[in-house]
Design a protein around this motif. Sequence first.
Motif, PDB file in Angstrom:
ATOM      1  N   GLY A  19     -12.424 -14.544 -21.225  1.00 22.66           N
ATOM      2  CA  GLY A  19     -12.980 -13.256 -20.853  1.00 22.66           C
ATOM      3  C   GLY A  19     -13.044 -12.220 -21.954  1.00 22.66           C
ATOM      4  N   THR A  20     -12.722 -12.606 -23.184  1.00 26.03           N
ATOM      5  CA  THR A  20     -12.753 -11.625 -24.277  1.00 26.03           C
ATOM      6  C   THR A  20     -14.127 -11.539 -24.944  1.00 26.03           C
ATOM      7  OG1 THR A  20     -11.842 -13.322 -25.768  1.00 26.03           O
ATOM      8  CG2 THR A  20     -10.278 -11.750 -24.801  1.00 26.03           C
ATOM      9  N   GLY A  21     -15.073 -12.403 -24.554  1.00 27.17           N
ATOM     10  CA  GLY A  21     -16.444 -12.273 -25.042  1.00 27.17           C
ATOM     11  C   GLY A  21     -16.792 -13.166 -26.222  1.00 27.17           C
ATOM     12  N   LYS A  22     -16.059 -14.249 -26.416  1.00 30.50           N
ATOM     13  CA  LYS A  22     -16.311 -15.137 -27.564  1.00 30.50           C
ATOM     14  C   LYS A  22     -17.722 -15.726 -27.524  1.00 30.50           C
ATOM     15  CE  LYS A  22     -12.928 -17.954 -26.646  1.00 30.50           C
ATOM     16  NZ  LYS A  22     -12.485 -17.305 -25.388  1.00 30.50           N
ATOM     17  N   VAL A 168     -11.905 -13.732 -36.860  1.00 27.13           N
ATOM     18  CA  VAL A 168     -11.989 -12.535 -36.020  1.00 27.13           C
ATOM     19  C   VAL A 168     -11.170 -12.795 -34.764  1.00 27.13           C
ATOM     20  CG1 VAL A 168     -13.515 -11.025 -34.678  1.00 27.13           C
ATOM     21  CG2 VAL A 168     -14.279 -11.940 -36.882  1.00 27.13           C
ATOM     22  N   VAL A 169     -10.344 -11.835 -34.376  1.00 27.06           N
ATOM     23  CA  VAL A 169      -9.510 -11.976 -33.181  1.00 27.06           C
ATOM     24  C   VAL A 169      -9.964 -10.982 -32.119  1.00 27.06           C
ATOM     25  CG1 VAL A 169      -7.185 -11.748 -32.230  1.00 27.06           C
ATOM     26  CG2 VAL A 169      -7.515 -12.812 -34.467  1.00 27.06           C
ATOM     27  N   LEU A 170     -10.261 -11.506 -30.929  1.00 27.91           N
ATOM     28  CA  LEU A 170     -10.587 -10.682 -29.764  1.00 27.91           C
ATOM     29  C   LEU A 170      -9.430 -10.818 -28.778  1.00 27.91           C
ATOM     30  CD1 LEU A 170     -14.307 -11.803 -29.153  1.00 27.91           C
ATOM     31  CD2 LEU A 170     -13.498  -9.904 -30.563  1.00 27.91           C
ATOM     32  N   ARG A 171      -8.894  -9.698 -28.311  1.00 23.53           N
ATOM     33  CA  ARG A 171      -7.722  -9.808 -27.429  1.00 23.53           C
ATOM     34  C   ARG A 171      -7.633  -8.618 -26.473  1.00 23.53           C
ATOM     35  NH1 ARG A 171      -3.142  -6.784 -29.545  1.00 23.53           N
ATOM     36  NH2 ARG A 171      -3.733  -5.770 -31.513  1.00 23.53           N
ATOM     37  N   TYR A 172      -6.798  -8.799 -25.469  1.00 20.21           N
ATOM     38  CA  TYR A 172      -6.499  -7.722 -24.533  1.00 20.21           C
ATOM     39  C   TYR A 172      -5.323  -6.911 -25.058  1.00 20.21           C
ATOM     40  CZ  TYR A 172      -9.351 -10.257 -21.122  1.00 20.21           C
ATOM     41  OH  TYR A 172     -10.383 -10.875 -20.475  1.00 20.21           O
ATOM     42  N   VAL A 173      -5.401  -5.602 -24.891  1.00 18.69           N
ATOM     43  CA  VAL A 173      -4.296  -4.712 -25.241  1.00 18.69           C
ATOM     44  C   VAL A 173      -3.885  -3.971 -23.973  1.00 18.69           C
ATOM     45  CG1 VAL A 173      -3.575  -2.720 -26.581  1.00 18.69           C
ATOM     46  CG2 VAL A 173      -5.034  -4.441 -27.621  1.00 18.69           C
ATOM     47  N   ARG A 174      -2.632  -4.136 -23.600  1.00 20.57           N
ATOM     48  CA  ARG A 174      -2.120  -3.454 -22.409  1.00 20.57           C
ATOM     49  C   ARG A 174      -1.114  -2.392 -22.842  1.00 20.57           C
ATOM     50  NH1 ARG A 174      -2.887  -8.838 -20.933  1.00 20.57           N
ATOM     51  NH2 ARG A 174      -4.261  -9.084 -19.137  1.00 20.57           N
ATOM     52  N   PRO A 175      -1.497  -1.116 -22.775  1.00 23.97           N
ATOM     53  CA  PRO A 175      -0.582  -0.039 -23.183  1.00 23.97           C
ATOM     54  C   PRO A 175       0.652   0.009 -22.307  1.00 23.97           C
ATOM     55  CG  PRO A 175      -2.564   0.847 -22.153  1.00 23.97           C
ATOM     56  CD  PRO A 175      -2.783  -0.617 -22.291  1.00 23.97           C
ATOM     57  N   GLU A 176       1.701   0.642 -22.818  1.00 25.60           N
ATOM     58  CA  GLU A 176       2.982   0.689 -22.115  1.00 25.60           C
ATOM     59  C   GLU A 176       2.877   1.404 -20.768  1.00 25.60           C
ATOM     60  OE1 GLU A 176       5.953   2.300 -24.665  1.00 25.60           O
ATOM     61  OE2 GLU A 176       5.811   0.650 -26.118  1.00 25.60           O
ATOM     62  N   ASP A 177       1.937   2.365 -20.681  1.00 27.23           N
ATOM     63  CA  ASP A 177       1.822   3.083 -19.412  1.00 27.23           C
ATOM     64  C   ASP A 177       0.982   2.317 -18.378  1.00 27.23           C
ATOM     65  OD1 ASP A 177      -0.754   3.368 -20.333  1.00 27.23           O
ATOM     66  OD2 ASP A 177      -0.562   5.500 -20.805  1.00 27.23           O
ATOM     67  N   PHE A 178       0.384   1.169 -18.814  1.00 27.92           N
ATOM     68  CA  PHE A 178      -0.386   0.290 -17.926  1.00 27.92           C
ATOM     69  C   PHE A 178      -1.558   0.981 -17.234  1.00 27.92           C
ATOM     70  CE2 PHE A 178       3.805  -1.757 -18.065  1.00 27.92           C
ATOM     71  CZ  PHE A 178       3.441  -3.030 -18.465  1.00 27.92           C
ATOM     72  N   ARG A 179      -2.016   2.085 -17.831  1.00 27.90           N
ATOM     73  CA  ARG A 179      -3.122   2.803 -17.191  1.00 27.90           C
ATOM     74  C   ARG A 179      -4.422   2.021 -17.273  1.00 27.90           C
ATOM     75  NH1 ARG A 179      -3.325   8.725 -19.591  1.00 27.90           N
ATOM     76  NH2 ARG A 179      -2.931   7.475 -21.455  1.00 27.90           N
ATOM     77  N   GLU A 180      -4.661   1.404 -18.429  1.00 26.84           N
ATOM     78  CA  GLU A 180      -5.954   0.738 -18.629  1.00 26.84           C
ATOM     79  C   GLU A 180      -5.810  -0.397 -19.639  1.00 26.84           C
ATOM     80  OE1 GLU A 180     -10.540   1.909 -19.928  1.00 26.84           O
ATOM     81  OE2 GLU A 180      -8.859   3.200 -20.477  1.00 26.84           O
ATOM     82  N   ARG A 182      -7.384  -2.705 -22.315  1.00 27.79           N
ATOM     83  CA  ARG A 182      -8.542  -2.573 -23.192  1.00 27.79           C
ATOM     84  C   ARG A 182      -8.736  -3.841 -24.005  1.00 27.79           C
ATOM     85  NH1 ARG A 182      -9.229   3.262 -25.845  1.00 27.79           N
ATOM     86  NH2 ARG A 182     -11.383   2.601 -25.578  1.00 27.79           N
ATOM     87  N   LEU A 183      -9.944  -3.979 -24.501  1.00 29.34           N
ATOM     88  CA  LEU A 183     -10.259  -5.080 -25.403  1.00 29.34           C
ATOM     89  C   LEU A 183     -10.200  -4.560 -26.834  1.00 29.34           C
ATOM     90  CD1 LEU A 183     -13.258  -6.533 -23.400  1.00 29.34           C
ATOM     91  CD2 LEU A 183     -11.158  -7.782 -23.909  1.00 29.34           C
ATOM     92  N   GLU A 203     -16.221  -3.116 -26.113  1.00 27.73           N
ATOM     93  CA  GLU A 203     -16.597  -3.463 -24.747  1.00 27.73           C
ATOM     94  C   GLU A 203     -17.654  -4.551 -24.773  1.00 27.73           C
ATOM     95  OE1 GLU A 203     -17.875  -0.118 -22.478  1.00 27.73           O
ATOM     96  OE2 GLU A 203     -15.858   0.722 -22.260  1.00 27.73           O
ATOM     97  N   ILE A 204     -17.737  -5.300 -23.691  1.00 29.61           N
ATOM     98  CA  ILE A 204     -18.812  -6.279 -23.525  1.00 29.61           C
ATOM     99  C   ILE A 204     -19.875  -5.598 -22.668  1.00 29.61           C
ATOM    100  CG2 ILE A 204     -19.430  -8.590 -22.745  1.00 29.61           C
ATOM    101  CD1 ILE A 204     -16.406  -9.280 -22.972  1.00 29.61           C
TER     102      ILE A 204
END
Length: 218
Positions: A19-22, A168-180, A182-183, A203-204
């Motif tokens: 789902g990261t858009g490869k 090139v690395v595409l990955r999910y980033v989950r902030p500590e506050d878990f609000r959103e 992001r890719l 974004e895709i």
Amino acid sequence: MVQGGIPERSLLVTIGGAGTGKTTFGLQFLQHGIENGQKGAFITLEESYDRVVQSAGEKGWPFEEHVQNGNLAVVDLDPVEMANSLSSIRNELPQLVEEFGAERLVLDSVSLLEMMYDDQATRRTEIYDFTKALKNAGVTTFLTSEADQDNPFASRHGIIEYLTDGVVVLRYVRPEDFRETRLAVEIQKIRDANHSRETKPYEITNDGISVYRQANIF
């Protein structure tokens, strides 16, 4: 982020989870090439010809038209059949590229090639020979690879990133506050080219991968 672009005839791998858009990135890479007068080839081990054309069409990229015009070749290979004929494909690849006149090639995904071998040493040798054949073909190549389950910065088998000119690395980033969630995209290396070391959000979109160059992920 790629300052000046990817050097011609180099071998690039994009590593990412599901789902990261490869695949989208690979289709976009070919579309941009065709728009600039470069023929392309898309080799898929994961999707059918119709699904590839449909996916591109959903982004507004007329792959069916490109194929009919002779600017694009879409080849869907059965991984089981490919296991039996990998050596012949490897030997024929440079000739196929030369006869078609492809300047850009996408292989989606190299992870399925790697999974054909149980032994790590054999896997390493076979993938090395395959990437060497791609380089000998004289075509700018874009590979996709599944990320390791425990390390989003590494490929599943930890081989392909050492055999390519760019990563090139595409990955999910989950902030500590878990609000959103992001890719995020980052370039680990590109030989013979300057590139950004920053991690950028993307974004895709309907136009493919869209990187927010002015924004920072953290």
